[in-house]
Motif scaffolding. Structure first.
Motif, PDB file in Angstrom:
ATOM      1  N   ARG A 199      70.419  48.814  54.898  1.00  0.00           N
ATOM      2  CA  ARG A 199      70.188  50.240  54.623  1.00  0.00           C
ATOM      3  C   ARG A 199      68.772  50.668  54.984  1.00  0.00           C
ATOM      4  N   ILE A 200      67.777  49.826  54.680  1.00  0.00           N
ATOM      5  CA  ILE A 200      66.413  50.241  55.025  1.00  0.00           C
ATOM      6  C   ILE A 200      66.202  50.200  56.539  1.00  0.00           C
ATOM      7  N   LEU A 201      66.908  49.300  57.226  1.00  0.00           N
ATOM      8  CA  LEU A 201      66.863  49.302  58.694  1.00  0.00           C
ATOM      9  C   LEU A 201      67.422  50.613  59.229  1.00  0.00           C
ATOM     10  N   TYR A 202      68.550  51.050  58.674  1.00  0.00           N
ATOM     11  CA  TYR A 202      69.153  52.320  59.088  1.00  0.00           C
ATOM     12  C   TYR A 202      68.198  53.476  58.793  1.00  0.00           C
ATOM     13  N   GLY A 203      67.546  53.445  57.627  1.00  0.00           N
ATOM     14  CA  GLY A 203      66.617  54.516  57.269  1.00  0.00           C
ATOM     15  C   GLY A 203      65.457  54.629  58.236  1.00  0.00           C
ATOM     16  N   VAL A 204      64.941  53.483  58.671  1.00  0.00           N
ATOM     17  CA  VAL A 204      63.838  53.483  59.644  1.00  0.00           C
ATOM     18  C   VAL A 204      64.313  54.023  60.985  1.00  0.00           C
ATOM     19  N   ALA A 205      65.479  53.566  61.434  1.00  0.00           N
ATOM     20  CA  ALA A 205      66.013  54.041  62.716  1.00  0.00           C
ATOM     21  C   ALA A 205      66.234  55.554  62.681  1.00  0.00           C
ATOM     22  N   LYS A 206      66.728  56.049  61.560  1.00  0.00           N
ATOM     23  CA  LYS A 206      66.979  57.477  61.418  1.00  0.00           C
ATOM     24  C   LYS A 206      65.659  58.258  61.461  1.00  0.00           C
ATOM     25  N   ALA A 207      64.629  57.713  60.810  1.00  0.00           N
ATOM     26  CA  ALA A 207      63.323  58.380  60.809  1.00  0.00           C
ATOM     27  C   ALA A 207      62.764  58.479  62.223  1.00  0.00           C
ATOM     28  N   ILE A 208      62.941  57.431  63.011  1.00  0.00           N
ATOM     29  CA  ILE A 208      62.445  57.452  64.393  1.00  0.00           C
ATOM     30  C   ILE A 208      63.155  58.535  65.199  1.00  0.00           C
ATOM     31  N   THR A 209      64.482  58.586  65.094  1.00  0.00           N
ATOM     32  CA  THR A 209      65.234  59.552  65.900  1.00  0.00           C
ATOM     33  C   THR A 209      65.041  60.984  65.412  1.00  0.00           C
ATOM     34  N   GLU A 210      64.761  61.158  64.116  1.00  0.00           N
ATOM     35  CA  GLU A 210      64.525  62.505  63.598  1.00  0.00           C
ATOM     36  C   GLU A 210      63.255  63.125  64.168  1.00  0.00           C
ATOM     37  N   HIS A 211      62.319  62.277  64.604  1.00  0.00           N
ATOM     38  CA  HIS A 211      61.020  62.801  65.013  1.00  0.00           C
ATOM     39  C   HIS A 211      60.725  62.615  66.502  1.00  0.00           C
ATOM     40  N   ILE A 212      61.782  62.470  67.283  1.00  0.00           N
ATOM     41  CA  ILE A 212      61.623  62.547  68.729  1.00  0.00           C
ATOM     42  C   ILE A 212      62.661  63.547  69.225  1.00  0.00           C
ATOM     43  N   LEU A 244      64.670  66.082  72.186  1.00  0.00           N
ATOM     44  CA  LEU A 244      65.229  66.048  73.524  1.00  0.00           C
ATOM     45  C   LEU A 244      64.170  66.492  74.540  1.00  0.00           C
ATOM     46  N   GLY A 245      63.955  65.698  75.548  1.00  0.00           N
ATOM     47  CA  GLY A 245      62.951  66.028  76.554  1.00  0.00           C
ATOM     48  C   GLY A 245      61.640  65.301  76.341  1.00  0.00           C
ATOM     49  N   ASP A 246      61.446  64.751  75.120  1.00  0.00           N
ATOM     50  CA  ASP A 246      60.236  63.964  74.861  1.00  0.00           C
ATOM     51  C   ASP A 246      60.308  62.649  75.633  1.00  0.00           C
ATOM     52  N   THR A 247      59.139  62.088  75.931  1.00  0.00           N
ATOM     53  CA  THR A 247      59.112  60.748  76.510  1.00  0.00           C
ATOM     54  C   THR A 247      59.082  59.729  75.375  1.00  0.00           C
ATOM     55  N   TYR A 248      59.335  58.482  75.730  1.00  0.00           N
ATOM     56  CA  TYR A 248      59.329  57.435  74.709  1.00  0.00           C
ATOM     57  C   TYR A 248      57.936  57.228  74.110  1.00  0.00           C
ATOM     58  N   LYS A 249      56.952  57.786  74.776  1.00  0.00           N
ATOM     59  CA  LYS A 249      55.590  57.717  74.235  1.00  0.00           C
ATOM     60  C   LYS A 249      55.504  58.411  72.878  1.00  0.00           C
ATOM     61  N   GLU A 250      56.412  59.351  72.647  1.00  0.00           N
ATOM     62  CA  GLU A 250      56.384  60.113  71.393  1.00  0.00           C
ATOM     63  C   GLU A 250      56.970  59.335  70.206  1.00  0.00           C
ATOM     64  N   VAL A 251      57.568  58.195  70.468  1.00  0.00           N
ATOM     65  CA  VAL A 251      58.088  57.366  69.367  1.00  0.00           C
ATOM     66  C   VAL A 251      56.913  56.875  68.535  1.00  0.00           C
ATOM     67  N   LYS A 252      56.966  57.112  67.237  1.00  0.00           N
ATOM     68  CA  LYS A 252      55.866  56.757  66.351  1.00  0.00           C
ATOM     69  C   LYS A 252      56.224  55.543  65.494  1.00  0.00           C
ATOM     70  N   LYS A 253      55.210  54.797  65.129  1.00  0.00           N
ATOM     71  CA  LYS A 253      55.417  53.647  64.259  1.00  0.00           C
ATOM     72  C   LYS A 253      55.880  54.130  62.885  1.00  0.00           C
ATOM     73  N   VAL A 254      56.778  53.351  62.275  1.00  0.00           N
ATOM     74  CA  VAL A 254      57.273  53.664  60.940  1.00  0.00           C
ATOM     75  C   VAL A 254      56.938  52.510  59.997  1.00  0.00           C
ATOM     76  N   TYR A 255      56.384  52.859  58.850  1.00  0.00           N
ATOM     77  CA  TYR A 255      56.189  51.896  57.766  1.00  0.00           C
ATOM     78  C   TYR A 255      57.274  52.137  56.720  1.00  0.00           C
ATOM     79  N   SER A 256      57.932  51.073  56.293  1.00  0.00           N
ATOM     80  CA  SER A 256      58.942  51.172  55.243  1.00  0.00           C
ATOM     81  C   SER A 256      58.488  50.320  54.065  1.00  0.00           C
ATOM     82  N   ILE A 257      58.183  50.981  52.944  1.00  0.00           N
ATOM     83  CA  ILE A 257      57.710  50.275  51.743  1.00  0.00           C
ATOM     84  C   ILE A 257      58.778  50.386  50.667  1.00  0.00           C
TER      85      ILE A 257
END
Length: 292
Positions: free
Chosen positions: A89-102, A104-117
């Motif tokens: 579940r926390i893996l899914y939550g991190v993946a969802k956070a990444i996709t929520e903040h990139i 359409l049209g953005d480059t992969y450079k816009e992918v940001k690091k996620v910390y899950s505590i």
């Protein structure tokens, strides 16, 4: 241990209702600085489906989602009771956070690091430590060295380690902490476990927490809602604890009695009155008094 005025609000309640306020970012920033290991400045609290308050989140999952000054996403979750497939579940939550903040049209450079505590109040598995950190590293199979990635940014070549890009997972096993708190990290875990904050603390965020998370600074209505939250947590733990005990040693009255004593002690240490502990444990006030 201080007096009644030194009683502090549990972190799971604070993170949901108090630490979202900009005036209280200093408490959250201190917490994150200690657990991530570098100074953190919160820019904003973000909302998503995962951290909305809903009627059925009374005692279980509590989330906060923040963006820091580096544009990174930080997820903090308090989990009071065991959950099947928690890591998935926390893996899914991190993946969802990444996709929520990139977008359409953005480059992969816009992918940001996620910390899950994850602050865990249940036994997630075997392990001798109270703090575990998971990071992505690419290790040479034959050379055992760590791969460093070269990329071009702003016309210059820069080197990055995968750990600067890939998510980082931090699991805090609160119940496994049994040390005398000396370091800022230990002081924070001691607060998470027992609500204790040393008067002379210098740990980032805890000085501010002593001022802003006082139980007796809440209104009567806020205290009532908070006490009901504690009751819900204790009742849930009581139900699960009894079920485990009965499943492991059905019919052993002595074992169940000891388990009930532990539950009562937990209730009292988490701020319930003797009368409340008696009500929810099925014991008399005199029996609860004898357990204190």
């Amino acid at each position: 241990m201080g007096g009644l005025k030194d009683r502090y609000i549990r972190f799971d309640w604070a993170i949901k209702r108090l630490l979202r306020q900009k005036a209280n970012f200093d408490v959250l920033e201190g917490f994150l600085t200690v657990f991530i290991g570098e100074e953190v400045k919160i820019v904003e609290i973000l909302e998503s489906e995962g951290n909305q308050q809903t009627p059925d989140d009374k005692f279980n999952r509590v989330d906060i989602k923040a963006r820091n000054s580096k544009g990174e996403i930080i997820l903090v979750e308090v989990q009071n009771t065991s959950e099947l497939y928690y890591l998935e579940r926390i893996l899914y939550g991190v993946a969802k956070a990444i996709t929520e903040h990139i977008h359409l049209g953005d480059t992969y450079k816009e992918v940001k690091k996620v910390y899950s505590i994850s602050i865990l109040y249940f036994d997630i598995g075997k392990g001798a430590d109270y703090l575990y950190v998971g990071q992505n590293k690419f290790i040479g199979v034959h050379t055992n060295d760590q791969l460093v990635i070269t990329a071009k940014e702003k016309g210059a070549l820069v080197q990055k380690s995968p750990a600067e890009i890939f998510p980082e997972y931090i699991l805090v096993r609160v119940n496994e902490f049994d040390k005398v708190a000396v370091t800022p990290l230990e002081e924070w875990v001691a607060y998470l476990k027992s609500g204790v904050i040393k008067e002379n603390t210098t740990a980032p965020g805890l000085q501010e927490a002593r001022k802003k998370l006082q139980y007796y600074s809440m209104t009567d209505a806020e205290r009532y809602a908070y006490d009901e939250h504690l009751n819900a947590v204790m009742i849930q733990n009581d139900v699960l604890g009894n079920a485990r005990e009965e499943g492991l040693a059905e019919g052993r009255a002595e074992g169940r009695a000891e388990a009930k004593k532990d539950i009562v002690k937990s209730m009292l240490s988490n701020g319930l009155s003797v009368e409340q502990a008696a009500k929810y444990s099925g014991l008399t006030v005199e029996e609860v008094e004898s357990i204190k």
